[in-house]
Design a protein around this motif. Structure first.
Motif, PDB file in Angstrom:
ATOM      1  N   LEU A  76       6.884  11.483  -1.611  1.00 14.26           N
ATOM      2  CA  LEU A  76       6.751  10.028  -1.513  1.00 14.26           C
ATOM      3  C   LEU A  76       7.311   9.324  -2.747  1.00 14.26           C
ATOM      4  CD1 LEU A  76       5.614   7.503  -0.106  1.00 14.26           C
ATOM      5  CD2 LEU A  76       3.413   7.988  -1.189  1.00 14.26           C
ATOM      6  N   LEU A  77       8.275   8.438  -2.511  1.00 13.25           N
ATOM      7  CA  LEU A  77       8.825   7.583  -3.568  1.00 13.25           C
ATOM      8  C   LEU A  77       8.352   6.157  -3.347  1.00 13.25           C
ATOM      9  CD1 LEU A  77      12.533   8.824  -3.464  1.00 13.25           C
ATOM     10  CD2 LEU A  77      10.867   9.284  -5.280  1.00 13.25           C
ATOM     11  N   LEU A  78       7.986   5.480  -4.431  1.00 13.93           N
ATOM     12  CA  LEU A  78       7.582   4.078  -4.337  1.00 13.93           C
ATOM     13  C   LEU A  78       8.623   3.210  -5.035  1.00 13.93           C
ATOM     14  CD1 LEU A  78       5.304   1.996  -3.573  1.00 13.93           C
ATOM     15  CD2 LEU A  78       4.525   2.246  -5.933  1.00 13.93           C
ATOM     16  N   TYR A  79       9.133   2.194  -4.314  1.00 13.89           N
ATOM     17  CA  TYR A  79      10.044   1.199  -4.892  1.00 13.89           C
ATOM     18  C   TYR A  79       9.255  -0.090  -5.092  1.00 13.89           C
ATOM     19  CZ  TYR A  79      13.951   4.155  -3.212  1.00 13.89           C
ATOM     20  OH  TYR A  79      14.825   5.177  -2.966  1.00 13.89           O
ATOM     21  N   ASP A  80       9.212  -0.581  -6.329  1.00 15.10           N
ATOM     22  CA  ASP A  80       8.354  -1.718  -6.672  1.00 15.10           C
ATOM     23  C   ASP A  80       9.209  -2.858  -7.229  1.00 15.10           C
ATOM     24  OD1 ASP A  80       7.006  -3.461  -8.568  1.00 15.10           O
ATOM     25  OD2 ASP A  80       5.361  -2.060  -8.761  1.00 15.10           O
ATOM     26  N   ALA A  81       9.045  -4.050  -6.654  1.00 19.35           N
ATOM     27  CA  ALA A  81       9.596  -5.276  -7.249  1.00 19.35           C
ATOM     28  C   ALA A  81       8.586  -6.381  -6.964  1.00 19.35           C
ATOM     29  CB  ALA A  81      10.959  -5.625  -6.654  1.00 19.35           C
TER      30      ALA A  81
ATOM     31  N   GLU B  70       0.763  -7.273 -15.566  1.00 20.06           N
ATOM     32  CA  GLU B  70       1.640  -6.242 -15.024  1.00 20.06           C
ATOM     33  C   GLU B  70       0.877  -4.929 -14.856  1.00 20.06           C
ATOM     34  OE1 GLU B  70       1.926  -7.744 -17.912  1.00 20.06           O
ATOM     35  OE2 GLU B  70       2.593  -6.395 -19.510  1.00 20.06           O
ATOM     36  N   GLY B  71       1.111  -4.285 -13.726  1.00 16.81           N
ATOM     37  CA  GLY B  71       0.476  -3.001 -13.460  1.00 16.81           C
ATOM     38  C   GLY B  71      -0.850  -3.075 -12.729  1.00 16.81           C
ATOM     39  N   PHE B  72      -1.504  -4.241 -12.761  1.00 16.95           N
ATOM     40  CA  PHE B  72      -2.839  -4.312 -12.151  1.00 16.95           C
ATOM     41  C   PHE B  72      -2.769  -4.150 -10.630  1.00 16.95           C
ATOM     42  CE2 PHE B  72      -6.133  -6.088 -15.251  1.00 16.95           C
ATOM     43  CZ  PHE B  72      -5.449  -5.662 -16.372  1.00 16.95           C
ATOM     44  N   ALA B  73      -1.769  -4.789  -9.974  1.00 18.40           N
ATOM     45  CA  ALA B  73      -1.663  -4.678  -8.516  1.00 18.40           C
ATOM     46  C   ALA B  73      -1.244  -3.273  -8.114  1.00 18.40           C
ATOM     47  CB  ALA B  73      -0.663  -5.707  -7.984  1.00 18.40           C
ATOM     48  N   LEU B  74      -0.382  -2.658  -8.930  1.00 17.72           N
ATOM     49  CA  LEU B  74       0.043  -1.285  -8.635  1.00 17.72           C
ATOM     50  C   LEU B  74      -1.123  -0.313  -8.825  1.00 17.72           C
ATOM     51  CD1 LEU B  74       2.189   0.749  -7.905  1.00 17.72           C
ATOM     52  CD2 LEU B  74       3.058   0.628 -10.254  1.00 17.72           C
ATOM     53  N   ARG B  75      -1.914  -0.542  -9.867  1.00 21.90           N
ATOM     54  CA  ARG B  75      -3.096   0.304 -10.072  1.00 21.90           C
ATOM     55  C   ARG B  75      -4.027   0.215  -8.863  1.00 21.90           C
ATOM     56  NH1 ARG B  75      -6.314  -0.995 -15.213  1.00 21.90           N
ATOM     57  NH2 ARG B  75      -6.965  -2.802 -14.025  1.00 21.90           N
ATOM     58  N   SER B  76      -4.187  -0.985  -8.329  1.00 19.94           N
ATOM     59  CA  SER B  76      -5.050  -1.148  -7.165  1.00 19.94           C
ATOM     60  C   SER B  76      -4.522  -0.357  -5.975  1.00 19.94           C
ATOM     61  CB  SER B  76      -5.167  -2.635  -6.814  1.00 19.94           C
ATOM     62  OG  SER B  76      -5.897  -2.796  -5.628  1.00 19.94           O
ATOM     63  N   LEU B  77      -3.198  -0.413  -5.765  1.00 19.90           N
ATOM     64  CA  LEU B  77      -2.608   0.334  -4.640  1.00 19.90           C
ATOM     65  C   LEU B  77      -2.862   1.842  -4.791  1.00 19.90           C
ATOM     66  CD1 LEU B  77      -0.747   0.536  -2.129  1.00 19.90           C
ATOM     67  CD2 LEU B  77       1.188   0.679  -3.725  1.00 19.90           C
ATOM     68  N   VAL B  78      -2.722   2.344  -6.016  1.00 14.93           N
ATOM     69  CA  VAL B  78      -2.870   3.783  -6.237  1.00 14.93           C
ATOM     70  C   VAL B  78      -4.350   4.182  -6.258  1.00 14.93           C
ATOM     71  CG1 VAL B  78      -2.474   5.651  -7.913  1.00 14.93           C
ATOM     72  CG2 VAL B  78      -0.666   3.962  -7.453  1.00 14.93           C
ATOM     73  N   GLU B  79      -5.159   3.433  -7.006  1.00 13.69           N
ATOM     74  CA  GLU B  79      -6.532   3.905  -7.245  1.00 13.69           C
ATOM     75  C   GLU B  79      -7.532   3.397  -6.209  1.00 13.69           C
ATOM     76  OE1 GLU B  79      -7.529   3.205 -11.365  1.00 13.69           O
ATOM     77  OE2 GLU B  79      -5.771   4.331 -12.058  1.00 13.69           O
TER      78      GLU B  79
ATOM     79  N   ASP C  36      -6.534   2.039  -3.015  1.00 13.25           N
ATOM     80  CA  ASP C  36      -6.072   2.320  -1.656  1.00 13.25           C
ATOM     81  C   ASP C  36      -5.528   3.736  -1.497  1.00 13.25           C
ATOM     82  OD1 ASP C  36      -6.609  -0.406  -1.693  1.00 13.25           O
ATOM     83  OD2 ASP C  36      -5.092  -0.857  -0.186  1.00 13.25           O
ATOM     84  N   GLY C  37      -5.416   4.488  -2.601  1.00 16.49           N
ATOM     85  CA  GLY C  37      -5.129   5.914  -2.507  1.00 16.49           C
ATOM     86  C   GLY C  37      -3.698   6.293  -2.184  1.00 16.49           C
ATOM     87  N   LEU C  38      -2.735   5.393  -2.429  1.00 14.33           N
ATOM     88  CA  LEU C  38      -1.331   5.783  -2.235  1.00 14.33           C
ATOM     89  C   LEU C  38      -0.865   6.530  -3.491  1.00 14.33           C
ATOM     90  CD1 LEU C  38       1.065   4.896  -0.049  1.00 14.33           C
ATOM     91  CD2 LEU C  38       1.990   3.917  -2.147  1.00 14.33           C
ATOM     92  N   ARG C  39      -0.356   7.743  -3.331  1.00  9.13           N
ATOM     93  CA  ARG C  39      -0.008   8.584  -4.484  1.00  9.13           C
ATOM     94  C   ARG C  39       1.466   8.962  -4.474  1.00  9.13           C
ATOM     95  NH1 ARG C  39      -4.207   8.776  -8.247  1.00  9.13           N
ATOM     96  NH2 ARG C  39      -6.111   8.450  -7.063  1.00  9.13           N
ATOM     97  N   PRO C  40       2.350   8.099  -4.963  1.00  8.73           N
ATOM     98  CA  PRO C  40       3.770   8.464  -5.012  1.00  8.73           C
ATOM     99  C   PRO C  40       4.021   9.521  -6.090  1.00  8.73           C
ATOM    100  CG  PRO C  40       3.409   6.381  -6.131  1.00  8.73           C
ATOM    101  CD  PRO C  40       2.081   6.782  -5.544  1.00  8.73           C
ATOM    102  N   GLU C  41       5.050  10.343  -5.890  1.00  9.87           N
ATOM    103  CA  GLU C  41       5.373  11.306  -6.958  1.00  9.87           C
ATOM    104  C   GLU C  41       6.333  10.696  -7.968  1.00  9.87           C
ATOM    105  OE1 GLU C  41       7.174  14.638  -4.665  1.00  9.87           O
ATOM    106  OE2 GLU C  41       8.899  14.294  -5.971  1.00  9.87           O
ATOM    107  N   ALA C  42       6.955   9.571  -7.626  1.00 14.02           N
ATOM    108  CA  ALA C  42       7.802   8.858  -8.588  1.00 14.02           C
ATOM    109  C   ALA C  42       7.861   7.386  -8.186  1.00 14.02           C
ATOM    110  CB  ALA C  42       9.203   9.448  -8.621  1.00 14.02           C
TER     111      ALA C  42
ATOM    112  N   TYR D 101       1.582   0.673 -15.836  1.00 13.89           N
ATOM    113  CA  TYR D 101       0.561   1.429 -15.104  1.00 13.89           C
ATOM    114  C   TYR D 101       1.114   2.772 -14.628  1.00 13.89           C
ATOM    115  CZ  TYR D 101      -2.416   3.531 -11.787  1.00 13.89           C
ATOM    116  OH  TYR D 101      -3.161   4.484 -11.144  1.00 13.89           O
ATOM    117  N   SER D 102       2.219   2.736 -13.846  1.00 11.93           N
ATOM    118  CA  SER D 102       2.651   3.966 -13.180  1.00 11.93           C
ATOM    119  C   SER D 102       2.940   5.069 -14.192  1.00 11.93           C
ATOM    120  CB  SER D 102       3.870   3.699 -12.294  1.00 11.93           C
ATOM    121  OG  SER D 102       4.938   3.165 -13.035  1.00 11.93           O
ATOM    122  N   ALA D 103       3.773   4.773 -15.188  1.00  9.54           N
ATOM    123  CA  ALA D 103       4.140   5.809 -16.160  1.00  9.54           C
ATOM    124  C   ALA D 103       3.177   5.831 -17.343  1.00  9.54           C
ATOM    125  CB  ALA D 103       5.565   5.581 -16.653  1.00  9.54           C
ATOM    126  N   GLY D 104       2.812   4.629 -17.843  1.00 12.68           N
ATOM    127  CA  GLY D 104       2.007   4.554 -19.066  1.00 12.68           C
ATOM    128  C   GLY D 104       0.580   5.003 -18.870  1.00 12.68           C
TER     129      GLY D 104
END
Ligand SMILES: [Zn+2]
Length: 385
Positions: A62-67, A139-148, A150-156, A337-340
Motif C-alpha cells: 500500500l502506497l499513500l499519496y498525500d496532498a 501538519e501531520g495531525f490529519a494524517l496521524r488520524s488516518l493511520v492511528e 482509522d487504521g490505514l497502514r501504508p508502507e510508504a 507525522y509519516s516519517a518523523g
C-alpha cells in the motif's frame, strides 16, 4: 489522454474556486470525493477526520499519496494579480489561491489514480490518494488520524507539496516550548512584599539563547536553533508580576524527540527556578472532531540508497530522460507525522514551485501538473519491481 488533461485542469480550477481555510475544508473534500469517483477509483471514502480518500488497485503493498486541500488565508486581496478564488489561466499557468500549496498537487495525485485506471496499470500494489485537511495549521495531525484512528497502514508515503518536479527527502522539525517562572504578587507601591517572576525570567531567557551553539547538528540541515519569541505575564501594570512565561520556537534536526528536546531545556532552566513544557495545539476538524496534540513536529530524512528514493529517481529517469534532483524542504509538511513520528518512509515530489507558496502570485504550471500525475502513475511500477 487529452480528455484526462482537460478534466484535470477543470478539477484544479474547481478546487481553487472553493475556499478551504484550515478547519473549513468540507466543500473541497466533497468536490475531491466526487472527482475520485468520476475517475473510477475502486473505493472512495471520507475518513473520521474528514480527509478525502480514494483507492485504486488490490495489491498488498500500500502506497499513500498525500496532498492537502486547506490553504493559508489571504492577507491583502489587493496585492493579487487576479482574485484569489477566481482561477485564471495565462500561458499554460493557472493562478489562484492554493494553486501552489497544495491544490496543484491534489490535481496531480487524483489524476495519477485516473491514469492508473485508464491504462489498467496493476500489480502487487494499491494506491490510496488523500486530499488531506488541517495541514497549514497542524501538519501531520490529519494524517496521524488516518493511520492511528482509522487504521490505514501504508508502507510508504509520497507528498505532492511544492518541489518543481524534483525529489525531496526530508525537512527540519519544529516545536513550541513554554518556559515559566512563578513569583509572588504584591501591590506595586510595596514591591518588597512580592517576588517578581519577570526578574526571575531574565537569566532564563539568556540561558535559553545561550543553548544555541550546543544544540544537535545534522550534516544536511545544519544545527538546530531556538529563539525566545514571545513573553507574557499578568496584565496588571500596578502589581509585582506573579508569573512570567516565554515561548521558545525550536527548529530541530531529524532524530530529536519530544523527550530529548524537553529534557535538554528543562536541564538548563530547572536550576534557574523555571519549568518547561510542550503545549498542546488545539485542533478541530471540519467534521467537528477534536484532534488536540503536542505542538511538536519532528524532522525526518530519507537515507541514501533507500528503495523509495531509488524508485523516485528511476521513475523520473524513465519519464524525463534524466534523474530528478534531490533536496530537502525548508518548510514543514505532513511528512513530520509519516516519517518523523511514525517511521513510514516518505518522499516528496510536486509540480508546484516553492517561490509561489503563500505568495500573492500563487500559481502552478499546468504542464508540470500533468507531468507530476504521470510520475505518480508510474511510480508504483518501479517501487514494487
Ligand atoms: Zn503545503
Amino acid at each position: 489522454m487529452a480528455g484526462l488533461a482537460e478534466r484535470q485542469t477543470r478539477f484544479l480550477a474547481d478546487l481553487i474556486a472553493i475556499r478551504s481555510y484550515t478547519g473549513q475544508e468540507g466543500p473541497a473534500v466533497e468536490r475531491t470525493l466526487a472527482e475520485l469517483r468520476a475517475v473510477g477509483c475502486d473505493e472512495v471514502w471520507r475518513d473520521s477526520a474528514g480527509n478525502a480518500l480514494g483507492r485504486v488497485g488490490h495489491g498488498p503493498r500500500l502506497l499513500l499519496y498525500d496532498a492537502h486541500l486547506d490553504t493559508n488565508e489571504v492577507a491583502d486581496e489587493s496585492e493579487w494579480p487576479h482574485p484569489p478564488l477566481q482561477p485564471t489561466v495565462e500561458n499554460g499557468v493557472m493562478f489562484g489561491l492554493g494553486a501552489s500549496d497544495c491544490k496543484g498537487g491534489v490535481a496531480a495525485i487524483v489524476y495519477a489514480a485516473a491514469l492508473l485506471k485508464a491504462l489498467k496499470l496493476e500489480g502487487e500494489f494499491s494506491v490510496v490518494v488523500m486530499g488531506a485537511t488541517l495541514e497549514e495549521d497542524a501538519e501531520g495531525f490529519a494524517l496521524r488520524s488516518l493511520v492511528e484512528r482509522d487504521g490505514l497502514r501504508p508502507e510508504a508515503v509520497l507528498l505532492a507539496e511544492a518541489t518543481n518536479l524534483s525529489l525531496r527527502r526530508g525537512q527540519r522539525g519544529r516545536c513550541e516550548l513554554r518556559v515559566r517562572t512563578t513569583g509572588r504578587a504584591a501591590h506595586a507601591s510595596q514591591p518588597h512584599l512580592g517576588e517578581s517572576a519577570l526578574l526571575k525570567m531574565l537569566p532564563v531567557i539568556q540561558a535559553l539563547e545561550a543553548m544555541n551553539p550546543g544544540l544537535p547538528a545534522h550534516p544536511v540541515f545544519g544545527p538546530s536553533t531556538q529563539v525566545v519569541s514571545l513573553i507574557e505575564g499578568p496584565h496588571t501594570p500596578n502589581s509585582v508580576p506573579s508569573w512570567c512565561e516565554v515561548a521558545v520556537d525550536r527548529r530541530m534536526a531529524p532524530g530529536e524527540s519530544l523527550a530529548s528536546v524537553l529534557g535538554g531545556v528543562q536541564a538548563v532552566v530547572g536550576p534557574l527556578g523555571a519549568s518547561a513544557r510542550v503545549p498542546d495545539q488545539p485542533v478541530r476538524t471540519h467534521t467537528g472532531l477534536a484532534l488536540d496534540g503536542p505542538s511538536f513536529f519532528p524532522g525526518w530524512f530519507l537515507e541514501d540508497g533507500h528503495p523509495l528514493l531509488a524508485s523516485g529517481l528511476a521513475a523520473g529517469q524513465a519519464l524525463w530522460g534524466r534523474a530528478p534532483e534531490v533536496g530537502v524542504w525548508r518548510f514543514s509538511t505532513d511528512g513530520t507525522y509519516s516519517a518523523g513520528a511514525a517511521g513510514i518512509p516518505t518522499l516528496g515530489l510536486g509540480p508546484q514551485e516553492e517561490q509561489y507558496v503563500h505568495a500573492a502570485n500563487d500559481q502552478v504550471d499546468l504542464e508540470k501538473v500533468r507531468q507530476a500525475a504521470l510520475f505518480y502513475a508510474l511510480f508504483p511500477l518501479f517501487y514494487v519491481s
